[in-house]
Structure formats: structure tokens, C-alpha cells
Enzyme design. Structure first.
Site, PDB file in Angstrom:
ATOM      1  N   GLU A  87       0.811  -1.212   0.000  1.00 20.85           N
ATOM      2  CA  GLU A  87       0.000   0.000   0.000  1.00 20.85           C
ATOM      3  C   GLU A  87       0.847   1.265   0.000  1.00 20.85           C
ATOM      4  O   GLU A  87       0.789   2.074   0.928  1.00 20.85           O
ATOM      5  CB  GLU A  87      -0.975  -0.030   1.175  1.00 20.85           C
ATOM      6  CG  GLU A  87      -1.977  -1.138   0.966  1.00 20.85           C
ATOM      7  CD  GLU A  87      -3.065  -1.219   2.028  1.00 20.85           C
ATOM      8  OE1 GLU A  87      -2.750  -1.010   3.206  1.00 20.85           O
ATOM      9  OE2 GLU A  87      -4.216  -1.493   1.655  1.00 20.85           O
TER      10      GLU A  87
ATOM     11  N   GLU B 145      -4.301 -10.561   0.243  1.00 22.56           N
ATOM     12  CA  GLU B 145      -5.050 -10.463   1.505  1.00 22.56           C
ATOM     13  C   GLU B 145      -6.507 -10.786   1.193  1.00 22.56           C
ATOM     14  O   GLU B 145      -7.073 -10.290   0.228  1.00 22.56           O
ATOM     15  CB  GLU B 145      -4.965  -9.051   2.103  1.00 22.56           C
ATOM     16  CG  GLU B 145      -3.559  -8.671   2.508  1.00 22.56           C
ATOM     17  CD  GLU B 145      -3.432  -7.239   3.024  1.00 22.56           C
ATOM     18  OE1 GLU B 145      -4.422  -6.687   3.544  1.00 22.56           O
ATOM     19  OE2 GLU B 145      -2.332  -6.678   2.890  1.00 22.56           O
TER      20      GLU B 145
HETATM   21  C1  GAL Z   1      -5.006  -3.951   4.050  1.00 18.34           C
HETATM   22  C2  GAL Z   1      -3.590  -3.721   4.486  1.00 18.34           C
HETATM   23  C3  GAL Z   1      -3.261  -4.424   5.771  1.00 18.34           C
HETATM   24  C4  GAL Z   1      -4.336  -4.201   6.771  1.00 18.34           C
HETATM   25  C5  GAL Z   1      -5.642  -4.663   6.219  1.00 18.34           C
HETATM   26  C6  GAL Z   1      -6.805  -4.417   7.131  1.00 18.34           C
HETATM   27  O1  GAL Z   1      -5.431  -2.956   3.209  1.00 18.34           O
HETATM   28  O2  GAL Z   1      -2.692  -4.117   3.495  1.00 18.34           O
HETATM   29  O3  GAL Z   1      -2.032  -3.967   6.234  1.00 18.34           O
HETATM   30  O4  GAL Z   1      -4.422  -2.854   7.049  1.00 18.34           O
HETATM   31  O5  GAL Z   1      -5.932  -3.942   5.061  1.00 18.34           O
HETATM   32  O6  GAL Z   1      -6.714  -5.013   8.339  1.00 18.34           O
END
Ligand code: GAL
Length: 992
Positions: free
Chosen positions: A419, A496
Site C-alpha cells: 500500500e 489479503e
Molecule cells: C489492508 C492492508 C493491511 C491491513 C488490512 C486491514 O489494506 O494491506 O495492512 O491494514 O488492510 O486489516
């Protein structure tokens, strides 16, 4: 240092001065002096408060505190009061004004001093001073001589100590600044913590560096090994197992019959580099080749499917300082839960973690220490990623990532960071990696639109529909068809997904089904591994013994913070697996056992990368109503990776089933097959369960309504119906046999889960729910009408100010005559009819009731033993389960709805007052807790929950799904609980 300002390094863009070039982390038999232990410490409030001569060897620091190195200084004093500053949590926002590279003048600065002895014979003339992690910028003096300064918190920094180090007493002084220009590159979603948080040492330097290059050709089974060594003397290589003893480590050495390295067979060959000067460096060599073949991610010629997690380094007492034991615990827990991949979000971990990944077998996406997310709210204006002034800082971080970890076979992908928008510096970082190490792939999610400088199309938090579209190459096109074509030729990963915050995540099975159906989808990584709760103790409600709880954002008085968004892991902070991890283990099991009762067959599908199923022992069990009536071993031929074996179940199974049928207990008969480790692995002992499957073999007909029906008879204030008594005015059940009860009444509210309260991509569910008044529904009784065959209670559930409501008719019937087991039966048939235009889903639909008690034994027949909800229920298996109300509560860091047992067939709740029997028709969801939904809603931490002397029972026809809307999609359509006319039945009884 820039001329006049001795502290210019704090804010300048340089990654450091006076440092040695980055190199691999390795052990050697040359002497090392560890400097871990107690250091003298003083926390200055800012650059205006520094100790002028603190670096002088004779400076008197006897009045200073002692602080452990390594540690995060804000964690000192916990679980009581933090002694130096306090942890602070933000997800995206910087906790200071965004004005790069400037940081606040009020910049907590730790001054560290440590005297140490250099023993005689230590080769001081070739010594390096090594810092493995210092957050966020620091300057170093050895014996009063300034060696340099550094940034890059989670990266190793080494200084040449040879000119300053002397035999005997030495004094090291280090100044560590909480904020620096580097902080702009370290905006990861985690606690802001500072200090020397990883080890410090002085090491003799011989061999400078080496790069172990390996490859494996799956067509010839040949391995290639070439070790590039940088050293002042000649160095030889030996790998006795492979018959290699070479004066020239670079070879290349081509070896036949290699066993390649993989997550499933992490074969490491032991070798050694020996320098002419006599230095010996142990090597652990893994052979593997990573490649993209026709858009599929492969290793050693075979596709891999990532069943991964994102791992931050976390411990609830020590923050980001971890012992090797904790690292090992993480690796073992991952392996034990069928996890085969880890993304080191969002920085390189302690290098020892990667040794453990090599040894036990995990695919690693090793990520750079980089995130600039806090520029996003400002439209990415002044984002360092696209500002050439920061180029050196980006390249420095990238080089230190790759150089340190380049010799780990487990690392198959380099990830630039997280990010940080897009821009020239990221492109330059990727180009540098391609030049330095073309044996691995490059990942960076932020480049998902054009994939201009990455090898993987990576996405976060997309829903299953979009994921399926990705595989079909039908995801939303960009403006450039060439970009689309390029992107669609790359393997896709979910870097993620499955945001594991609070109760949930829901929907993991749905993702896994899509992933398994499409080879171009290389799998993904759940967000995230562990809740970053911080252990605190607090005196509770005047009790003498302070109770401990987990703190989250806001608990340290932060000016801005993101609350419990920091608690979104599959492990609770103490590393107890959450229901989400148990679910994930089942969803990603590497062999699938399917039972086909109609055909009398069992099939085993092997989803492994290379391993055949021969390492598993299978067993079968037949249970009649949860009672085991037969079990035994099941011999399943070793099934190759990718293959399926189907066999008719053996005669013993048929015999057990026949016996159960003959017994005609009227209960369900289930066949369960489990696959467990036949022998010890490095990560679990023989007998550890890997996979299981279940099939319903005998399904009895539903039990008839109680007969003959008893009449309901009004007696002044109450109505008697069989063994039950109802309040004549409210229609509420007040007594059943000897048991005092209150309820059941229609209930649609749940203590909001994080996925109800938050939404990263749209309106949170809670908004419409509160607008509809679902949290304040009133139950108005419209009629209580006894008759000759039962009791009818009619009511309407509605919120003040709302014209919508839910009509409910409770029809009670009972039988006066106890059944053969001496049980009396009372039956409720509820019909719920929405009145008005209901546009919101319901949180739950069921009845709530209570009985006196603080705890109870709960036994049930149905799925268990753990929590399950409609979209998170793969891990629950049907059986007879025994627990207590206390043990059924799931200690989410922020309390919320939890602990549901899904589709229970029958349950027995035993308090000192007696036993309440409950049966679903055919099933009912069951939640029991020692506090009310209101108390659960109001609690912000576990210690707020206090038993109120009543057991609160929820019998639900259904729940709204869990989804993962806190950061991702809400429940998919089949798991949305719409308000529609619904009928459900439940029976009550007392006695055994
Ligand atoms: C994503 C990010 C993570 C964490 C997650 C939410 O956007 O890459 O570091 O913030 O969201 O828990």
C-alpha cells in the site's frame, strides 16, 4: 551528517551513512559478542532534550534506567503502566502531520549506552557492529567515535567497527529516534513502537557475503548449485551428501537425482563454506525452480496453491520483539493448521523465522519494509513512491531485503512492500531485483492495474464473484487493452482476503472452491495471522484481583487511532487458535475425504503439490446419535498428488452400519473418516489430524407432534399446559417441570460483530440496522389464548417510530404423558410474518429465553465442538459434544456475538436446578451465555463482561452470515438473512 545540524540525518532522505553494504544473514564459527541484555537508557522528549556528551566513554550513566535490548521501549512496564511513552495504533493515518520528510520536533528519543568487554584474541581489526532492527532512525558511537546512522526499522544495519573497537572495555552509545523521514515509509497497519527491538552484536568478519543459487529441473531431476562468494581469501564449498567438494563454489555444480525443496518436502542438503583463513560457514541448501507456466505459478514444474496467512511479528507483552520460541510456535501452528504459505506483512521478519520456514516447509512471500498508505487520504500527493528524491531510500530498502534473505529456499517471491501507491521508485526497486535475483518472482499489489513491474496479478479483499471473473480473464478492463492482456497472462493471488477480525471470517469455503477450480488462481493469504492485542491488567468492578485483558487502539489515550482494527487475526493475542483458524484448517485441508452413502464409497482426493497420501493413516468411525458403535483402520492406497482414489467402504463399516440400522435408535447415524499423520513430522506428532469427512448414513424421520395433546388451562395469573406454566398476561413460559424459565420470545438482534459495524468499501450493515431500530425492538403481546389442545400467543415485534414489524404466532402444544424415557415434551411452533416493506436483512431470527444460573454443563448432538455460523461451518462435525457455558464463550478482543453452535439437533443444559432439554425440528442454532446481549454489546473489552446470575439462551432458526465486511465483502447472497415469512419449531423437556 550534514554540516551544521548534527541531527540532520533524522529528517534527511538518506537511508543512512557509514553503513556496510548489505549482505546475507548467516552464521559462522568466527567469534561474535552478543550485546543483548540490559543497557542504560534514558528517554529524551525530543531533539531539544538530548544529553550532549552521552556518547563519551566516561559519561556517567549510573543514574539512568536499565532497559532490555532487544525490546520496544513503549512495551516496558506492561502489563501495568507503560514506562516510556505508550504504544499507539493507527491503520492508515500517520500520527503526525504529513509534511515529508519533516517529523515533529517533539520526537521521543531513546539514548542507549552499553559497556562491554572484547576478549583477548577477538579479531578487532575486522569487526562489524550489527543491528538487526531499530525503529525508526538511529546514530551510533563506539568509544566516542561516531560510526554512522541508519534507518529501515526491520532491516539489518552493519557498521565497520574495526577502527573504533579495542581490546578490553568498550562503550557503545546509540541514539534512537521514534520519528524520522523513514517513518513516512513505515506506515504499516500496526502499533507504532520504537527502540532497538532486535538483537545487537559485534561480529568478526571474514567471508563478506555469498549467494546460493539453486535450480531444479523436474524433467531430468537434476539440481544445479552455484555459490557466489565475496571474501578476502579463497573459499571452498563442500556438500558431502552430494559428493561436492569444490575449490570453486561458483561451479556451477550439476547433480543428478536431487530431491527438490518444497513446502511439503522441505529437503535441505547440509553443506559448508570453508575459507582459506579457516572460517567455516554452515549451509542449508534447498533446490527449487520457480516459474510461471501458461499463467500458472509453478515450483519444480508443478502448480502450487498458496494456502497462506499474512504474518506480522507480534507478542502481547513484548510487541515486535520475539523469541525464537515464539517464531517456532508460529511456524508449527501454521503447519498444524494446513497452512503452507506466509507473506511477511509488511516487512522482513527476524531472519531466524525464515530459517524455520526453510526447515519445516512454508512458501514465503518475503516483503520489504515499506508502506506509505497515509498518503492515500491526501490523494497520494507527495507520495514518496513517485518522488525521485526518495529513490535511494527505496533502492536501499529493497537491496537490504534481498541481500539479507537471498539464501532461503522458502522465499519464492519478493514483495516490494504494501500500500504505497505506484510510482517510479517501486518500478526501480523491481528492476533492481530482476537484475540481482531473477530466480524469484516479484509481487506488489499496488501495481494491480497494469502489472507493469510485477510477475503476479495480486488483489486484496475482492469477493468470490470477482475472483472467478479474474480467472476467466473477465475482471473489469482498464483503459489499455495491452495492460489487460498482460495482466491476464499472469498468475493471480489474493495477497489479503478473509479479514479475520472478530467473529468470522465467513465465506472461506466459497473462496477455496473458486481457487481450487481455477489453476491460474494461485491461492492467497488470510489477513491476518494474529491479533495485536496488548496485555494489560486492570482492577475490575472493585474486585481486589486485577484482571488482565487485551488493549487495542485508543486504550493508551491516542489522539487518533483505529480502535480494535488491530485485532484481526486467526490467533488470539496469546496464540490460542480462534474459531476462524479452525475453520481455515478445514477449508484448506490438503486431502479431501468424501463419503457417498448412496454408493457406499469413500473417496480421497489429494490436493498436495507433490506429496502422495501415503504419510496419512485413515480411520473410520460409525456413530449412532453420537455414540460410537464401530471404528477401525481404513486402508487407502497411497494416492498421488493431484489424484483421487475411490473405494467401496470395507465390510466392517457395512456391518457396523447394519447393526446400527437394526438397533433402530431413531437417531442419525454418521460415518466419519479421518486422516492423521502416520508418523512424526518435524511440525506435529503421529496422530495429528490433517483432514476428515463425514456422511449421514441413516436419517430417521422427524418425530411426530406430542400426542395426545394436553389442554391449556387458565388459572388466574397463569396458564398450565402439560408440564409447563405460562404467564397469563404475557404468554411467557415461566416454568417447565421444576425449572424456572423466562421466555422464549422472538429475538432478531445480535451484539454487533466487527463485520456488522465496519465496512471498508461501502455502507456498514450496522447503519441500516440501527435506522430500522433492530436494536430496540419491542415485543407487544396481542393475545394469549388457551384452548383444548394447546396455547396460542400472538405478538408483534417492532421498533418505536417504525411502521414495519414482525408478527409472530407462538403455538404451544404439550403431552401430559411422559415418554418411555420419562421425559415430558413441550413443543413450540413459531410463525414469523413480516409486516411492511422490510429492506434490511435480520441479524438473527429466533427466540431468546433465560434460566437462573452462572454456568452450566451443555451437551449437544449436532455439529461441533466449536463455534459455527452458516458461512463458517466447515470445521464443525456432527457428534455428541460436551462443554460448559463458560467454555463456549469465544474471547474476542472486543466482545461481540460469538459462540453459536450451528444446526444443533438436541441439547441438554444442566444447572444445579435441573436439566433443560431442547430439540430442533430438525435443527436449531444454540447460543448460551452468562450475560445478556445488551451487556455483550456494551462491553468494549473482555473484562467488562460480568456474569449476571442468569443464563441467556438463544435458539435461532438462522443468523445473518458473518462475511468479512470489516475489510472485504459482506456475506454472499445465500447467507443474507432476509425478513420473510418463516416457521420453525423447537421442543423443550426436562429430566435426563
Ligand atoms: C489492508 C492492508 C493491511 C491491513 C488490512 C486491514 O489494506 O494491506 O495492512 O491494514 O488492510 O486489516
Amino acid at each position: 551528517m550534514n554540516g551544521l545540524d548534527p541531527h540532520a540525518y533524522v529528517e534527511d532522505l538518506s537511508p543512512g551513512t557509514g553503513r556496510l553494504r548489505p549482505r546475507a544473514a548467516f552464521t559462522t564459527d568466527l567469534p561474535t559478542i552478543t550485546l543483548d541484555g540490559d543497557w542504560s537508557f534514558r528517554l529524551a522528549s525530543g531533539l531539544d532534550d538530548l544529553t550532549g556528551d552521552f556518547a563519551a566513554p566516561d559519561f556517567d550513566d549510573t543514574a539512568w534506567d536499565l532497559l532490555a535490548v532487544p525490546s520496544c521501549w513503549q512495551m516496558t512496564g506492561l502489563p501495568g503502566e507503560p514506562r516510556y511513552g505508550a504504544p499507539a495504533y493507527t491503520n492508515i493515518l500517520y500520527p503526525f502531520p504529513v509534511d515529508p520528510p519533516r517529523v515533529p520536533r517533539e520526537n521521543p528519543t531513546g539514548e542507549y549506552r552499553r559497556a562491554f568487554d572484547v576478549p583477548d584474541g577477538f579479531p578487532a581489526s575486522a569487526a562489524v557492529l550489527r543491528f538487526e532492527g531499530v525503529d525508526s532512525a538511529f546514530a551510533v558511537w563506539l568509544n566516542g567515535i561516531r560510526l554512522g546512522d541508519g534507518k529501515g526499522s526491520r532491516l539489518t544495519t552493519e557498521f565497520d567497527a574495526s577502527a573504533a573497537l579495542r581490546p578490553g572495555r568498550n562503550v557503545l552509545a546509540v541514539r534512537v529516534h521514534q520519528w524520522s523521514s523513514g517513518s513516512y515509509l513505515e506506515d504499516q497497519d500496526m502499533w507504532w513502537l520504537s527502540g532497538i527491538f532486535r538483537s545487537v552484536s559485534v561480529a568478526a568478519r571474514g567471508v563478506e557475503d555469498f549467494f546460493v543459487h539453486t535450480a531444479y529441473d523436474h524433467t531430468t531431476r537434476q539440481g544445479t548449485l552455484a555459490v557466489d562468494v565475496t571474501a578476502p581469501t579463497r573459499v571452498s564449498l563442500s556438500v558431502p551428501e552430494l559428493g561436492i567438494s569444490a575449490a570453486d563454489p561458483a561451479g556451477p555444480h550439476v547433480i543428478d537425482g536431487i530431491e527438490p525443496w518444497s513446502d511439503e518436502r522441505p529437503r535441505l542438503y547440509t553443506g559448508e563454506l570453508v575459507s582459506e583463513a579457516g572460517e567455516r560457514i554452515p549451509l542449508r541448501i534447498g533446490f527449487r525452480t520457480v516459474a510461471v507456466v501458461d499463467g500458472v505459478l509453478t515450483v519444480n514444474g508443478r502448480p502450487i496453491s498458496l494456502r497462506g496467512v499474512n504474518r506480522h511479528e507480534w507478542h502481547p507483552l513484548t510487541g515486535r520483539t520475539l523469541t525464537e520460541d515464539t517464531m517456532l510456535t508460529d511456524v508449527l501452528l501454521m503447519k498444524q493448521h494446513n497452512i503452507n504459505a506466509v507473506r511477511t506483512s509488511h516487512y522482513p521478519p527476524d531472519h531466524r523465522f525464515l530459517d524455520l520456514c526453510d526447515e519445516h516447509g512454508l512458501w514465503v512471500f518475503c516483503e520489504g519494509d515499506l508502506e506509505t498508505h497515509g498518503f492515500e487520504p491526501g490523494g497520494w500527493r507527495r507520495n514518496p513512491s513517485d518522488d525521485p528524491a526518495w529513490r535511494e531510500a527505496y533502492l536501499d530498502r529493497t537491496a537490504r531485503l534481498v541481500e539479507r534473505d537471498k539464501n532461503h529456499p522458502s522465499v519464492v517471491v519478493w514483495s516490494l512492500g504494501n500500500e504505497s501507491g505506484t510510482g517510479v521508485n517501486l518500478a526501480a526497486a523491481a528492476a533492481w531485483i530482476r537484475w540481482r535475483d531473477d530466480s524469484r518472482l516479484i509481487h506488489y499489489e499496488g501495481d494491480f492495474a497494469s502489472c507493469a513491474y510485477v510477475d503476479l496479478y495480486s488483489r486484496m479483499y475482492i469477493g468470490v464473484d470477482e475472483l472467478a471473473a479474474v480467472d476467466r480473464g473477465q475482471e473489469a478492463p482498464t483503459a489499455d487493452p495491452a495492460d489487460d492482456a498482460h495482466r491476464r497472462a499472469l498468475p493471480a493471488v489474493l495477497c489479503e482476503y478473509g479479514h479475520a477480525m472478530g467473529t468470522g471470517p465467513g465465506g472461506l469455503s466459497e473462496y477455496q472452491q473458486v481457487i481450487e477450480a481455477h489453476p491460474r488462481l494461485a491461492g492467497g493469504f488470510i489477513w491476518e495471522w494474529i491479533d495485536h492485542g496488548i496485555t494489560r491488567t486492570a482492577p475490575i468492578n472493585g474486585q481486589e484481583e486485577p484482571r488482565s485483558y487485551y488493549a487495542y487502539g485508543g486504550d493508551f489515550g491516542e489522539e487518533i487511532h483505529d480502535g480494535n482494527f488491530v485485532a484481526d487475526g486467526l490467533l488470539f493475542p496469546d496464540r490460542t487458535p480462534s474459531p476462524g483458524l479452525v475453520e481455515y484448517k478445514k477449508v484448506i485441508e490438503p486431502v479431501r475425504i468424501h463419503i457417498d452413502p448412496a454408493a457406499g464409497q469413500i473417496s480421497v482426493r489429494n490436493l498436495h503439490h507433490v506429496r502422495d497420501s501415503g504419510y496419512l493413516d485413515c480411520r473410520w468411525t460409525v456413530e449412532d446419535g453420537g455414540e460410537p458403535v464401530g471404528s477401525g483402520g481404513l486402508s487407502v492406497p497411497a494416492t498421488a498428488a493431484g489424484a483421487t482414489t475411490t473405494l467401496a467402504w470395507p465390510a466392517e463399516v457395512t456391518a457396523a452400519l447394519d447393526a446400527a440400522r437394526k438397533n433402530d435408535s431413531g437417531d442419525q447415524v454418521w460415518l466419519t473418516v479421518t486422516a492423521v499423520l502416520a508418523a512424526d513430522e518435524t511440525w506435529a506428532g503421529a496422530g495429528h489430524e490433517i483432514a476428515w469427512g463425514q456422511g449421514l448414513v441413516v436419517a430417521p424421520a422427524a418425530s411426530p407432534a406430542p400426542a395426545p395433546p394436553a389442554p391449556a388451562i387458565a388459572h388466574g395469573g397463569y396458564v398450565a399446559l402439560g408440564p409447563a406454566r405460562f404467564d397469563a398476561r404475557t404468554g411467557v413460559l415461566t416454568r417447565l417441570g421444576d425449572l424456572e424459565l423466562d421466555g422464549p420470545m422472538l429475538d432478531v438482534w445480535r451484539a454487533p460483530i466487527d463485520n456488522d459495524l465496519l465496512s471498508a468499501f461501502g455502507e456498514a450493515q450496522i447503519g441500516p440496522w440501527l435506522a430500522a431500530g433492530l436494536d430496540r425492538m419491542r415485543h407487544d403481546v396481542l393475545g394469549v389464548e388457551p384452548d383444548a389442545s394447546g396455547l396460542t400467543v400472538t405478538a408483534r415485534l417492532a421498533a418505536a417510530g417504525s411502521s414495519c414489524g414482525l408478527g409472530v404466532v407462538y403455538r404451544w402444544t404439550a403431552c401430559d404423558t411422559p415418554d418411555a424415557a420419562g421425559r415430558t415434551r413441550l413443543r413450540l411452533d413459531a410463525v414469523v410474518t413480516p409486516d411492511g416493506p422490510w429492506s434490511v436483512p435480520l441479524p438473527r431470527l429466533g427466540v431468546a429465553m433465560s434460566l437462573p444460573g452462572t454456568d452450566a454443563e451443555v451437551e449437544w448432538f449436532g455439529p461441533g465442538p466449536g463455534e459455527a455460523y452458516r458461512d463458517s461451518r466447515a470445521a464443525a462435525r456432527v457428534g455428541r459434544h460436551l462443554s460448559t457455558v463458560s467454555a463456549m464463550q469465544i474471547p474476542q478482543v472486543r466482545p461481540q456475538e460469538n459462540g453459536n453452535r450451528h444446526q444443533v439437533r438436541r441439547a441438554r443444559i444442566t444447572t444445579p436446578d435441573g436439566t433443560l432439554l431442547i430439540s430442533g425440528d430438525p435443527v436449531i442454532d444454540l447460543t448460551v451465555r452468562p450475560w445478556s446481549t445488551e451487556a455483550l454489546t456494551a462491553a468494549s473489552h473482555q473484562h467488562d463482561l460480568v456474569r449476571d446470575g442468569t443464563l441467556h439462551l438463544h435458539l435461532d432458526h438462522a443468523h445473518h452470515g458473518l462475511g468479512s465486511a470489516a475489510c472485504g465483502p459482506g456475506p454472499t447472497a445465500p447467507h443474507v438473512l432476509a425478513a420473510v415469512t418463516t416457521a420453525f419449531g423447537v421442543e423443550f423437556g426436562t429430566g435426563r
